[in-house]
Write a protein that holds these residues in place. Structure first.
Motif, PDB file in Angstrom:
ATOM      1  N   LYS A  10       0.797  -1.200   0.175  1.00 42.82           N
ATOM      2  CA  LYS A  10       0.057  -0.034   0.023  1.00 42.82           C
ATOM      3  C   LYS A  10       0.985   1.199   0.134  1.00 42.82           C
ATOM      4  O   LYS A  10       0.583   2.463  -0.535  1.00 42.82           O
ATOM      5  CB  LYS A  10      -0.896   0.209   1.149  1.00 42.82           C
ATOM      6  N   TYR A  11       2.003   1.226   0.834  1.00 39.05           N
ATOM      7  CA  TYR A  11       2.807   2.358   0.783  1.00 39.05           C
ATOM      8  C   TYR A  11       4.255   1.880   0.646  1.00 39.05           C
ATOM      9  O   TYR A  11       4.656   1.046   0.787  1.00 39.05           O
ATOM     10  CB  TYR A  11       2.690   3.242   2.007  1.00 39.05           C
TER      11      TYR A  11
ATOM     12  N   ASP B  59       2.252   6.160  -2.448  1.00 37.07           N
ATOM     13  CA  ASP B  59       1.237   5.214  -2.207  1.00 37.07           C
ATOM     14  C   ASP B  59       1.549   4.144  -3.353  1.00 37.07           C
ATOM     15  O   ASP B  59       2.600   4.275  -4.165  1.00 37.07           O
ATOM     16  CB  ASP B  59      -0.249   5.824  -2.359  1.00 37.07           C
TER      17      ASP B  59
ATOM     18  N   VAL C 131       2.520  11.123  -0.901  1.00 33.49           N
ATOM     19  CA  VAL C 131       1.489  11.442   0.237  1.00 33.49           C
ATOM     20  C   VAL C 131       1.899  12.308   1.024  1.00 33.49           C
ATOM     21  O   VAL C 131       1.053  13.075   1.680  1.00 33.49           O
ATOM     22  CB  VAL C 131       0.949  10.104   0.817  1.00 33.49           C
ATOM     23  N   TYR C 132       3.180  12.162   1.624  1.00 31.33           N
ATOM     24  CA  TYR C 132       3.867  13.051   2.629  1.00 31.33           C
ATOM     25  C   TYR C 132       5.208  13.118   2.411  1.00 31.33           C
ATOM     26  O   TYR C 132       5.847  12.231   1.947  1.00 31.33           O
ATOM     27  CB  TYR C 132       3.399  12.459   3.935  1.00 31.33           C
TER      28      TYR C 132
ATOM     29  N   ILE D 265      -0.996   8.909   9.220  1.00 32.87           N
ATOM     30  CA  ILE D 265      -1.358   8.804   7.919  1.00 32.87           C
ATOM     31  C   ILE D 265      -1.629   7.354   7.506  1.00 32.87           C
ATOM     32  O   ILE D 265      -2.834   7.086   7.166  1.00 32.87           O
ATOM     33  CB  ILE D 265      -0.484   9.432   6.907  1.00 32.87           C
ATOM     34  N   ILE D 266      -0.912   6.613   7.933  1.00 33.46           N
ATOM     35  CA  ILE D 266      -0.985   5.276   7.779  1.00 33.46           C
ATOM     36  C   ILE D 266      -2.261   4.599   8.359  1.00 33.46           C
ATOM     37  O   ILE D 266      -2.920   3.882   7.841  1.00 33.46           O
ATOM     38  CB  ILE D 266       0.124   4.336   8.066  1.00 33.46           C
TER      39      ILE D 266
ATOM     40  N   ASN E 107      -4.738   6.188   9.600  1.00 33.03           N
ATOM     41  CA  ASN E 107      -6.129   6.843   9.204  1.00 33.03           C
ATOM     42  C   ASN E 107      -6.587   6.596   8.051  1.00 33.03           C
ATOM     43  O   ASN E 107      -7.369   7.024   7.628  1.00 33.03           O
ATOM     44  CB  ASN E 107      -6.003   8.357   9.696  1.00 33.03           C
ATOM     45  N   ASN E 108      -5.579   5.727   7.140  1.00 31.53           N
ATOM     46  CA  ASN E 108      -6.156   5.446   5.833  1.00 31.53           C
ATOM     47  C   ASN E 108      -6.163   3.880   5.642  1.00 31.53           C
ATOM     48  O   ASN E 108      -5.531   3.225   6.121  1.00 31.53           O
ATOM     49  CB  ASN E 108      -5.001   6.118   4.736  1.00 31.53           C
TER      50      ASN E 108
END
Length: 448
Positions: A336-337, A423, A429-430, A444-445, A447-448
């Protein structure tokens, strides 16, 4: 029947060709006091120092005109905002000889068109415990009608961060610049403070020169806003004049960082950069000479590859610690990231952050690729360090002597550690730097 078919084809053909024409955007800008934005110091600060070494006769004249008593031990620091005009005036007044003036490669026919150079003069005096500075912010050459500002003697040694400079009173800073045969006058708000160790000062054994070192920091900026397809954006522009400005543009749902300008670098642009606004791509075309208006131009670009938050990262080459080359997208497609960690064995904050990085990886290894990219002189030193500290994730190497080539240059890495989270679609993303960045990435991770 044949006529109907022809008409239908024409409607379809011309209908397909008809598109909503995008308009250029012109945004009004106004100066506001800065309370909320950390700007890159290249744009909001300048050095002030004594001219006693470069122009001793002129410096003595400054002391004479200041009307201080000789036993006051006063030092005068000078800021000139137009380099060429200042040296032209020094030549005109006899403080610079003809040969030295010719070496400056200054066009006298241009300089003679400009008004008299505005100088910001600051008087400096030391007591046993204090350093006193008096800024001639009304430019009348008389310090008696200006208020002294007091600093502890240690202040000039301390780092000039947001805490140490927060209570310094504002001064008026008036200056002009010359662009496109036009004089543009500016009335700004700023602070002035002592700074002995700013990296931009040249080395000197001259005691007066060292004691004279000051920094002027702008405390206002040009503010504006715009809207594209119901998405609102905030604009902040900083710098001294049109030819050297930084442009920050962000969605109004996000906040500028008050303390860390590297985080605000996610929103930082220059003239002629491309920017994506509400799925439309524009070029930051120009800023008027008096910095009253920003113009964004429509472009035909389909995608922007870059290093800022929201942009797509390119499929960059990376080299592992064994010298084998691969590409970034190989990693980003399978989780995912992907987190890119730019560090070095020479970087103390990078090494201090390793325990937190190890903890982060152990918690997120299933969903996150962690790629540490070391910017170092010797790959063997990196290998040993990685082994000794049990850093069990992917590691890559960029040779430091290459002056920031490859991925370091392409992703505009200037500070260490820098963390970039992308991503699975290779969108950034950041992006952040320092110890607080990993905490924000965790959030971030989660909350997503």
């Amino acid at each position: 029947m044949r006529v109907i078919i022809i008409i239908s084809i024409m409607v379809i053909f011309f209908g397909c060709k008809t598109k909503t024409k995008l308009k250029n955007i012109e945004t009004e800008l106004t100066l506001v006091i800065n309370q909320d934005i950390a700007f890159n110091r290249q744009f909001d600060t300048r050095r002030i120092f004594s001219l006693n070494e470069k122009f001793p006769e002129y410096y003595n004249k400054q002391l004479e005109l200041s009307k201080f008593k000789k036993d006051d031990s006063i030092i005068i620091s000078t800021l000139y905002t137009d380099y060429r005009k200042f040296y032209f005036e020094m030549y005109q007044k006899g403080y610079l000889n003809r040969d030295e003036f010719i070496k400056k490669n200054i066009d006298s026919t241009i300089e003679i068109k400009k008004p008299e150079q505005k100088l910001l003069l600051t008087a400096i005096k030391f007591t046993k415990t204090k350093q006193v500075i008096i800024v001639d912010d009304n430019n009348n050459g008389d310090f008696s009608d200006d208020n002294p500002i007091y600093f502890d003697n240690n202040f000039r040694i301390d780092p000039d961060d947001s805490l140490t400079i927060r209570n310094i009173p504002l001064i008026n800073f008036n200056y002009w610049n010359f662009k496109d045969s036009q004089i543009n006058n500016f009335k700004r708000k700023a602070i002035v403070y002592p700074s002995l160790n700013d990296y931009r000062f040249s080395y000197s054994n001259n005691d007066i020169l060292k004691k004279s070192r000051l920094i002027i920091k702008l405390k206002d900026y040009w503010s504006g806003s715009l809207e594209v397809d119901k998405q609102k954006y905030n604009i902040a522009i900083q710098g001294y004049y049109n030819s050297w400005l930084t442009v920050l543009i962000k969605p109004d749902s996000l906040k500028f960082n008050k303390n860390d300008f590297t985080v605000n670098g996610n929103f930082e642009y220059r003239i002629k950069d491309s920017i994506k606004l509400a799925n439309k791509i524009y070029v930051i075309d120009s800023i008027t000479n008096n910095v009253s208006k920003l113009i964004l131009r429509v472009t035909n670009k389909k995608e922007i590859y870059g290093f800022r938050t929201g942009q797509t990262i390119n499929n960059l080459k990376i080299v592992d610690l064994n010298g084998d080359e691969t590409k970034l997208y190989i990693f980003s497609k399978n989780k995912k990231y992907t987190l890119l960690d730019f560090w070095g064995t020479w970087c103390k904050p990078c090494k201090d952050a390793i325990p937190e990085l190890k903890s982060f990886y152990s918690k997120n290894a299933e969903n996150v690729n962690l790629l540490s990219i070391s910017y170092d002189k010797e790959v063997t030193k990196v290998k040993d360090f990685v082994h000794e500290n049990d850093m069990k994730w992917n590691h890559f190497f960029v040779e430091r002597s290459r002056m920031g080539a490859g991925i370091i240059r392409d992703l505009n890495i200037k500070y260490y550690p820098t963390l970039i989270l992308i991503d699975s679609n290779n969108k950034i993303v950041y992006r952040g730097s320092g110890t607080s960045a990993l905490k924000e990435i965790n959030d971030i991770i989660l909350n997503n």
